[in-house]
Design a protein around this motif. Sequence first.
Motif, PDB file in Angstrom:
ATOM      1  N   PHE A  84      45.780  21.967  45.650  1.00 34.03           N
ATOM      2  CA  PHE A  84      46.809  22.969  45.929  1.00 34.03           C
ATOM      3  C   PHE A  84      46.963  23.930  44.757  1.00 34.03           C
ATOM      4  N   SER A 141      47.367  24.898  32.286  1.00 35.42           N
ATOM      5  CA  SER A 141      45.913  24.888  32.508  1.00 35.42           C
ATOM      6  C   SER A 141      45.397  23.462  32.604  1.00 35.42           C
ATOM      7  N   ILE A 166      44.623  31.259  39.519  1.00 37.93           N
ATOM      8  CA  ILE A 166      45.940  31.856  39.264  1.00 37.93           C
ATOM      9  C   ILE A 166      46.514  31.324  37.959  1.00 37.93           C
ATOM     10  N   ALA A 167      47.039  32.253  37.153  1.00 35.08           N
ATOM     11  CA  ALA A 167      47.681  31.929  35.876  1.00 35.08           C
ATOM     12  C   ALA A 167      46.735  31.252  34.880  1.00 35.08           C
ATOM     13  N   GLN A 168      45.414  31.354  35.118  1.00 39.15           N
ATOM     14  CA  GLN A 168      44.460  30.771  34.169  1.00 39.15           C
ATOM     15  C   GLN A 168      43.952  31.841  33.218  1.00 39.15           C
ATOM     16  N   ASP A 169      43.733  31.475  31.967  1.00 44.37           N
ATOM     17  CA  ASP A 169      43.151  32.428  31.028  1.00 44.37           C
ATOM     18  C   ASP A 169      41.618  32.300  31.068  1.00 44.37           C
ATOM     19  N   TYR A 170      40.943  32.980  30.135  1.00 39.88           N
ATOM     20  CA  TYR A 170      39.484  32.998  30.146  1.00 39.88           C
ATOM     21  C   TYR A 170      38.902  31.594  30.098  1.00 39.88           C
ATOM     22  N   ALA A 171      39.399  30.757  29.198  1.00 36.27           N
ATOM     23  CA  ALA A 171      38.852  29.401  29.054  1.00 36.27           C
ATOM     24  C   ALA A 171      39.067  28.604  30.341  1.00 36.27           C
ATOM     25  N   HIS A 195      41.740  35.480  45.266  1.00 33.43           N
ATOM     26  CA  HIS A 195      41.919  36.934  45.186  1.00 33.43           C
ATOM     27  C   HIS A 195      41.052  37.553  44.096  1.00 33.43           C
ATOM     28  N   ASP A 198      35.853  39.126  40.894  1.00 32.68           N
ATOM     29  CA  ASP A 198      34.857  38.900  39.839  1.00 32.68           C
ATOM     30  C   ASP A 198      34.440  37.437  39.812  1.00 32.68           C
ATOM     31  N   GLU A 202      30.721  35.819  40.564  1.00 31.17           N
ATOM     32  CA  GLU A 202      30.096  35.036  39.512  1.00 31.17           C
ATOM     33  C   GLU A 202      29.692  33.634  39.977  1.00 31.17           C
ATOM     34  N   ASN A 240      34.318  44.388  39.533  1.00 32.65           N
ATOM     35  CA  ASN A 240      34.269  45.526  38.617  1.00 32.65           C
ATOM     36  C   ASN A 240      32.851  46.048  38.381  1.00 32.65           C
ATOM     37  N   VAL A 241      31.892  45.125  38.211  1.00 32.61           N
ATOM     38  CA  VAL A 241      30.510  45.554  37.948  1.00 32.61           C
ATOM     39  C   VAL A 241      29.968  46.317  39.146  1.00 32.61           C
ATOM     40  N   THR A 257      27.934  41.121  35.090  1.00 28.62           N
ATOM     41  CA  THR A 257      27.532  42.010  33.997  1.00 28.62           C
ATOM     42  C   THR A 257      26.150  41.611  33.492  1.00 28.62           C
TER      43      THR A 257
ATOM     44  N   ASN B  40      46.364  31.396  27.057  1.00 29.26           N
ATOM     45  CA  ASN B  40      47.614  30.713  27.398  1.00 29.26           C
ATOM     46  C   ASN B  40      48.125  29.958  26.167  1.00 29.26           C
ATOM     47  N   HIS B 203      46.498  39.193  32.360  1.00 34.20           N
ATOM     48  CA  HIS B 203      45.171  38.603  32.152  1.00 34.20           C
ATOM     49  C   HIS B 203      44.048  39.496  32.676  1.00 34.20           C
TER      50      HIS B 203
END
Lengths: 267, 281, 258
Positions: A84, A141, A166-171, A195, A198, A202, A240-241, A257, B40, B203
């Motif tokens: 979920f 996370s 959702i609400a996740q950063d790059y890592a 949503h 990218d 990938e 974006n690419v 990319t 984060n 982000h």
Amino acid sequence: MMGRLEIRDLHFSYTENEEILKGIDLVLDQQSTAIIGQNGAGKTTFVKLLKGLLQPTSGKIVYNGTDLSSMTVAQIAKHIGMVFQNPNDQIFKNSVIDEVMFGPMQVGMSKEEAKVHAMDALEMVGMEKKCKVNPYDLGLSERKLISIAAILAMDPEVIIFDEPTIAQDYAGKKCIGEIVEHLRNQGKLVLTIIHDMDFVAEHFDRAVVFAKGGVLLDGNPEKVFSRAEILEKAFLEQPNVTRLCHALGYEETFLTTDDFVEYKKGQ
Amino acid sequence: MARIEVNHLKYRYPHTENLALDGVSFQIEPGEFIGIIGKNGSGKSTLCQAFTGLIPNFYRGAYGGNVKIGEINVRDVEVDELCQKVGIVFQNPFNQITGSKLTVYDEIAFGLENLGLSRKEMIRRIDDALEQLDITRFRDRNPFDLSGGQMQRMAIASIIAMNPEIIILDEPTSQLDPQGSEEVFKAVQRLSQKGITIIMVEHKMEKIAAYSDRVMLLDEGKMIDFDTPQKIFSRDDLLEHGVLPPAFTRIGRGLDRKNAATGEYPVTLKEAKEALEGMAV
Amino acid sequence: MKSISLYEEKNSTLNHLDSGCKMLYMVAAILVPALIGNKWANVAVIILSVFLLAISKVLRKTVPVLSVSGIVILTIVIIQGMFRAGNTTVVLQLGPAAFYKEGLLYSLGIALNVFNILLAICVLIFTTKPSDMVENFIEKGFSPRLGYVFISIFQIIPQMMETMNTITDAQRSRGMETEGSLLVRIKAFLPLISPVVMSSLVDTKERAIALEVRGFNAKTKKTFLNERKVTTTDKIINLLLIAAVLASVAWRVKLWLG
């Protein structure tokens, strides 16, 4: 065992005058598939039907030859797992390992078996060292990774993610992307509602665009994301690419990319 | 208009050991559009709440240094006094709805009623805020019946109606679909053009690059850098700080295409197009 | 998202009446028959309330309220009719069960009182926007915080129910049974309630902050967007209601003295 879902003329409505799903025909098998579309397009309703949490108004869903409507939610859970959106909606145990062992034991594994599966799953998400920690002491996370491990430990053949990034950063995104690819390589059927285009470009083999309760586009991401006008009608964006390459006038559709950089360097 | 000045800001949440903000200093000029990025837990949300006085006045905890909005030291005033200068919009649109109003119009009035404004002034401000966020047609709807993007724009309208000079947006689009996000970005850009100072945590780096005048990079409570998007996203160590540069910058870097005049990598689609158009197709 | 508020905008005469006026009606409708102490007064006020509910097009909404209380009343009628101390005159014999006049009259009194009070409350609740009522109280010095809690509960509870449904789905998706024997339900309690409590805590904190930055705790005197219009009609009705209460007080006093 491999998971295969066959969806035949699936209709669903909560009330008589408003149909949410208007006849979906799809075969989902050995590919990682992203279901994309605007909110209200019927994506969430669709995956709830796959989990048996809702019953179709008409049409059917066949899982490896068995009609889902003949199975209970608990029986389906053995084969089709779903992570979920919000990990807080499921976490209730005081330690990570207990939380991850809960699902496997519910679907009939012995304590020892559940523990082995739980540790494997924690290892896959990189959380094996935190198995004794209280989940509420972890950040969002990491809680997300726990909720993923809790489903993987049940060893289902089909795994559905609801908005995993959702609400996740790059890592966090990188980690979830790796999990998706790993599961796919293990021969699992991975589905996601998402949503983040990218991320789809990938990490996924196939994209299905939902709009107004039906399937608007279906195919590999190159094909789906090349249809800029149709995507726009469904209120979606290209990755974006892809957008950049279209703006530059390329015929080919580039998804990442790296693909584009490689291509240019090869010229 | 008020200038923001932050001096040696340090903060630790109650019952925790590590500093959430560790000696942050900078200034923001009136009317700037500032993007805040970082992984984060890097202190982005904490900094947002420090602008509004929620930190330390609502959360308590250990606080050092100061945050000044114009002449006001935020620590010395109540949150409700500051809210007419600095407004804040949060991630989850649902939890910003008061739940005590049955229409969008009344919902926006909530803050104004608390401030004790006259009825005439309230109506003027609400009509104006609805217009600015392009939600006038939803004025008689129940707030809970809106889509995510509409709900978030209503939340912004509720803040705009209180006439702040500065608006803080803490990941305002992370829960929205692409269309909803776009609606919110467009609305925020319009506010920025009207001269309101915008500070946004986000982000989606492509969006930050496209809209921000300057970008602040945070990591472990420290400010690593605060500069133009081009300078920030051209840094070599961004991944080490947990930030993936925009796709356009990654392509520019991969192909070693810089802007000839500035020596910086492209950060937006437009810049990337210009930088690459010289190359053979 | 559905609101569980009982109020519905019907554009009726009572909708347009000031909330204070309807509150006064509720008080008068309860006090007057009690002071007069006559069953016919009760019947008259009940008829009046039914009439008001009917012209406000909300009479149907009283059915669930009346049927639930009707069952309770029925048991009272049976018990009192058969077993009340002082029962002497049998009016109805059903096999071995005998119903007595004294008990039946006594329980009829209770029934009339209960129905009268319920209908009077319905007149107020079904035709008045909760926020109008609360704003009216706040203007008179009632705490805005308590007022907020009272109104928001109608919309926050449905939101919590929604969260509860998601959590139930999430746990069922992990193979947990939520339906069946008592034991199954007891086992399901903890996995369901812990996430509900945690997410409510998070939601409540986030909402508290969102209210805070919209000046909820400002010390300025609150104003209201929706003007409270007390019309001449409202004033006349208020006067009539007060007169009715005073008259029945006078009647009661006269009975005591006389």
